[in-house]
Design a protein around this motif. Structure first.
Motif, short mmCIF file in Angstrom:
data_model
loop_
_atom_site.label_atom_id
_atom_site.label_comp_id
_atom_site.label_asym_id
_atom_site.label_seq_id
_atom_site.Cartn_x
_atom_site.Cartn_y
_atom_site.Cartn_z
N THR A 1 1.32 -1.29 0.03
CA THR A 1 0.16 0.42 0.22
C THR A 1 0.75 1.09 -0.14
O THR A 1 0.53 2.75 -1.18
N THR A 2 1.50 1.49 1.26
CA THR A 2 3.31 2.42 0.55
C THR A 2 3.35 2.76 -1.06
O THR A 2 3.41 3.92 -1.27
N LEU A 3 3.77 1.25 -1.17
CA LEU A 3 4.83 1.65 -2.63
C LEU A 3 3.16 2.35 -3.91
O LEU A 3 3.82 3.40 -4.20
N ALA A 4 2.18 1.83 -3.17
CA ALA A 4 1.09 2.44 -4.49
C ALA A 4 0.46 3.94 -4.24
O ALA A 4 0.27 4.37 -5.23
N ALA A 5 0.60 4.23 -3.05
CA ALA A 5 -0.02 5.89 -2.65
C ALA A 5 1.18 6.59 -2.98
O ALA A 5 1.16 7.36 -3.78
N GLN A 6 2.55 6.27 -3.06
CA GLN A 6 4.04 6.74 -3.46
C GLN A 6 3.96 6.79 -4.38
O GLN A 6 4.33 7.83 -5.56
N LEU A 7 3.15 5.55 -5.94
CA LEU A 7 3.33 5.90 -6.79
C LEU A 7 2.77 6.27 -7.78
O LEU A 7 2.70 7.31 -8.69
N THR A 8 1.00 6.56 -6.63
CA THR A 8 0.47 7.82 -6.99
C THR A 8 0.78 9.35 -6.90
O THR A 8 0.32 9.95 -7.88
N ALA A 9 1.40 9.18 -5.53
CA ALA A 9 1.57 10.67 -5.43
C ALA A 9 2.52 11.17 -7.03
O ALA A 9 1.94 12.25 -7.65
N ASP A 10 3.65 10.27 -7.09
CA ASP A 10 4.31 10.75 -8.46
C ASP A 10 3.57 11.44 -9.17
O ASP A 10 3.76 11.32 -10.15
N TRP A 11 2.50 9.69 -9.99
CA TRP A 11 1.61 9.95 -11.03
C TRP A 11 0.95 11.53 -11.22
O TRP A 11 0.75 12.11 -12.16
N LEU A 12 0.70 11.96 -9.55
CA LEU A 12 -0.33 13.71 -9.76
C LEU A 12 1.09 14.61 -9.77
O LEU A 12 0.38 15.55 -10.60
N ASP A 13 1.92 14.34 -9.27
CA ASP A 13 3.18 15.37 -8.91
C ASP A 13 3.66 15.42 -10.55
O ASP A 13 4.04 17.17 -11.38
N ALA A 14 3.27 14.52 -11.48
CA ALA A 14 3.51 14.26 -12.54
C ALA A 14 2.75 15.20 -13.82
O ALA A 14 3.16 15.40 -14.58
N GLY A 15 1.89 15.39 -12.70
CA GLY A 15 0.64 16.52 -13.77
C GLY A 15 0.06 15.12 -14.91
O GLY A 15 0.00 15.19 -16.22
N ARG A 16 -0.43 13.81 -14.38
CA ARG A 16 -0.63 13.11 -15.54
C ARG A 16 -1.97 12.79 -15.37
O ARG A 16 -2.69 11.33 -15.51
N GLY A 17 -3.21 13.31 -14.51
CA GLY A 17 -4.47 13.79 -14.70
C GLY A 17 -4.93 12.81 -13.07
O GLY A 17 -4.25 12.98 -11.98
N LYS A 18 -6.27 12.81 -13.52
CA LYS A 18 -6.80 12.35 -12.09
C LYS A 18 -6.61 10.85 -11.75
O LYS A 18 -6.37 10.15 -12.80
N VAL A 19 -6.88 10.72 -10.23
CA VAL A 19 -6.35 9.08 -10.28
C VAL A 19 -7.70 9.08 -9.19
O VAL A 19 -8.01 9.39 -8.29
N LEU A 20 -8.58 8.07 -9.33
CA LEU A 20 -9.40 7.23 -8.84
C LEU A 20 -8.99 5.97 -7.75
O LEU A 20 -8.30 4.97 -7.89
N TYR A 21 -8.49 6.35 -5.79
CA TYR A 21 -7.80 4.86 -5.49
C TYR A 21 -8.87 4.48 -5.10
O TYR A 21 -9.87 5.39 -3.43
N LEU A 22 -9.23 3.40 -4.42
CA LEU A 22 -10.15 2.49 -4.08
C LEU A 22 -9.44 1.75 -3.14
O LEU A 22 -8.71 0.95 -3.58
N TYR A 23 -9.98 1.21 -1.82
CA TYR A 23 -10.24 0.35 -0.90
C TYR A 23 -10.90 -0.49 -0.74
O TYR A 23 -12.69 -0.84 -1.19
#
Length: 199
Positions: free
Chosen positions: A15-37
């Protein structure tokens, strides 16, 4: 792009890795993310959760199953979601439903302890390091900080590469020894991510 599974046993850092990769995606301006548990959600509850993310529960409930999948895919497209993350998937049918609701060519990242490799284009398995390798990794990221109790720290972190790397970065950022860091937490989950962790 494509569908990626991050797998490993509990506490491996999925989960930590997924959260970090998601943050990187957002920081790079690659678009919106839908994150669901997902957890143990079955197919019906999984589809309901996706619909709820778009405040579309009533619309989704008003159509049959086939139309519901099409509706959810269209919501994802219309809302310009560029990445979907399904975290901690336990239920096979729930995960299958989630994946069916994703439009073609929309990237998906899934974390799970379960082995669903046959359904994914790429599988990333998080596993333990040998004790010597873990200590070496800790020292590399600690960058000169005292690692005298590094073996004990690595053992406490179950020799998980992500946790060991994070501990080394934390030592370096706070100018702490392994002994000092070891005294501040009970499990890897209490480690915080330094602001320069991705460097």
């Amino acid at each position: 792009d494509g569908q990626v599974l991050i797998t490993g046993f509990g506490g491996a850092g999925k989960t930590t890795l997924a959260a970090q990769l998601t943050a990187d995606w957002l920081d790079a301006g690659r678009g919106k993310v839908l994150y669901l548990y997902l957890g143990t959600h079955d197919a019906e509850n999984t589809l309901a959760a996706i619909a709820a993310a778009f405040d579309a529960e009533q619309q989704a409930n008003a159509v049959d199953e086939r139309a519901r999948y099409a509706l959810l895919r269209q919501f994802i497209i219309d809302n310009e979601v560029s990445l979907l993350v399904f975290d901690d998937a336990w239920d096979k049918d729930g995960l299958r439903a989630a994946l069916q609701a994703v439009p073609n060519r929309t990237p998906v990242m899934v974390t799970s302890r379960q082995q669903y490799g046959h359904a994914f284009r790429e599988v990333v398995t998080l596993s333990q390091l040998a004790p010597d390798a873990a200590l070496k990794l800790l020292g590399h990221h600690a960058r000169g900080q005292d690692t005298s109790d590094g073996d004990k720290l690595c053992e406490r972190l179950a020799y998980l590469p992500y946790a060991v790397r994070l501990a080394g970065k934390r030592m370096q950022a706070d100018e702490q020894s392994a002994t000092e860091l070891l005294a501040t937490f009970k499990t890897a989950h209490t480690l915080t991510v330094p602001h320069d962790f991705g460097e």
